[in-house]
Design a protein around this motif. Structure first.
Motif, mmCIF file in Angstrom:
data_model
loop_
_atom_site.group_PDB
_atom_site.id
_atom_site.type_symbol
_atom_site.label_atom_id
_atom_site.label_comp_id
_atom_site.label_asym_id
_atom_site.label_seq_id
_atom_site.Cartn_x
_atom_site.Cartn_y
_atom_site.Cartn_z
ATOM 1 N N UNK A 7 0.831 -1.202 0.000
ATOM 2 C CA UNK A 7 0.000 0.000 0.000
ATOM 3 C C UNK A 7 0.861 1.246 0.000
ATOM 4 N N UNK A 8 1.977 1.224 0.780
ATOM 5 C CA UNK A 8 2.850 2.399 0.815
ATOM 6 C C UNK A 8 3.495 2.640 -0.543
ATOM 7 N N UNK A 9 3.937 1.565 -1.188
ATOM 8 C CA UNK A 9 4.531 1.696 -2.512
ATOM 9 C C UNK A 9 3.525 2.218 -3.520
ATOM 10 N N UNK A 14 1.567 6.749 -6.842
ATOM 11 C CA UNK A 14 0.510 7.713 -7.173
ATOM 12 C C UNK A 14 1.036 9.131 -7.056
ATOM 13 N N UNK A 15 1.795 9.412 -5.974
ATOM 14 C CA UNK A 15 2.346 10.749 -5.803
ATOM 15 C C UNK A 15 3.312 11.083 -6.943
ATOM 16 N N UNK A 16 4.059 10.080 -7.411
ATOM 17 C CA UNK A 16 4.990 10.309 -8.517
ATOM 18 C C UNK A 16 4.245 10.666 -9.787
ATOM 19 N N UNK A 17 3.115 9.988 -10.036
ATOM 20 C CA UNK A 17 2.303 10.288 -11.210
ATOM 21 C C UNK A 17 1.732 11.699 -11.111
ATOM 22 N N UNK A 56 -5.610 5.471 -13.997
ATOM 23 C CA UNK A 56 -6.263 4.220 -13.632
ATOM 24 C C UNK A 56 -5.289 3.334 -12.856
ATOM 25 N N UNK A 57 -5.830 2.692 -11.819
ATOM 26 C CA UNK A 57 -5.015 1.767 -11.051
ATOM 27 C C UNK A 57 -5.259 0.351 -11.561
ATOM 28 N N UNK A 58 -4.176 -0.291 -11.984
ATOM 29 C CA UNK A 58 -4.288 -1.628 -12.531
ATOM 30 C C UNK A 58 -3.826 -2.666 -11.509
ATOM 31 N N UNK A 59 -3.612 -3.869 -11.960
ATOM 32 C CA UNK A 59 -3.203 -4.951 -11.069
ATOM 33 C C UNK A 59 -1.888 -4.619 -10.362
ATOM 34 N N UNK A 60 -1.774 -5.100 -9.134
ATOM 35 C CA UNK A 60 -0.565 -4.938 -8.315
ATOM 36 C C UNK A 60 -0.236 -3.471 -8.049
ATOM 37 N N UNK A 61 -1.272 -2.630 -8.043
ATOM 38 C CA UNK A 61 -1.080 -1.225 -7.690
ATOM 39 C C UNK A 61 -0.444 -0.366 -8.756
ATOM 40 N N UNK A 62 -0.279 -0.876 -9.968
ATOM 41 C CA UNK A 62 0.319 -0.085 -11.033
ATOM 42 C C UNK A 62 -0.644 1.007 -11.496
ATOM 43 N N UNK A 63 -0.092 2.184 -11.761
ATOM 44 C CA UNK A 63 -0.900 3.309 -12.209
ATOM 45 C C UNK A 63 -0.609 3.603 -13.677
#
Length: 218
Positions: A7-9, A14-17, A56-63
């Motif tokens: 969750x932290x990662x 998200x902040x980087x995006x 959009x948030x995809x699998x494994x938290x990828x944005x």
């Protein structure tokens, strides 16, 4: 990897995006709510340009960032505005204070809606609606980030399409918005060339039906 670490990662990604899309010099000022209320009290009309992108948030938290849309806006309170998408497709959302017109140039089609039901507690109501913003939204401070003072607006209507709307303020002008919808999607909007209170003609927001366009009334 443990759930909390994941969750932290995800949040860091998200902040980087967000930082990649919204970047401003690090300046501090009055609180987000103070600046926003100043904007509402002193801005009757405005125009400028915007860029909008969906995350959009995809699998494994990828944005994943979608294709940016760009265009112009013009508004006069209460309830009059022209929001024009120029790229990657052409579409116009226009309101004359009573009716909302949605024009799709590719389809040459116009859809109309009564403005009252269409505006409500939507993101448009924040910028283009009345100054009584707290009638439909709960406001809360949301800290300093990316050089902006942020506030959060949460619709009082629990059935609203949007869960919350974050607004980044600088020099009493909204320069960024984060729209979190009920489906968990995030839309980012960045405003540029924001001109407050330009002189506008009386018929500026009168919608002119495009030649040959099909009309659908809702």
């Amino acid at each position: 990897m443990k759930k909390n670490q994941t969750m932290r990662l995800s949040r860091l990604k998200q902040f980087a995006v967000l930082a990649a899309f919204i970047s401003f010099p690090l300046l501090a000022g009055a609180s987000g709510i103070e600046q926003f209320k100043n904007f509402l009290a002193n801005t009757k009309s405005a125009r400028g340009e915007f860029a909008q992108v969906q995350v959009k948030q995809e699998a494994e938290g990828k944005l994943r960032m979608g294709t940016p849309a760009m265009g112009t806006f013009l508004f006069s309170k209460p309830g009059k505005f022209i929001w024009t998408y120029k790229k990657p497709y052409e579409q116009v959302l226009q309101a004359d204070g009573k009716t909302l017109y949605i024009y799709d140039k590719d389809l040459n089609q116009v859809t109309t809606k009564k403005l009252g039901s269409a505006l409500g507690a939507s993101p448009a109501a924040i910028l283009f609606g009345s100054t009584d913003i707290e009638k439909n939204f709960r406001l809360a401070e949301n800290g300093t980030r990316d050089g902006l003072e942020w506030m959060e607006a949460t619709p009082k209507d629990k059935e609203n399409t949007f869960q919350r709307i974050n607004i980044g303020m600088q020099n009493n002008v909204p320069v960024a918005m984060e729209l979190h919808d009920a489906m968990g999607q995030l839309s980012l909007i960045k405003f540029t060339k924001f001109e407050k209170n330009p002189a506008l003609k009386a018929d500026t927001f009168k919608f002119v039906m495009p030649k040959g366009a099909d009309l659908f009334e809702n």
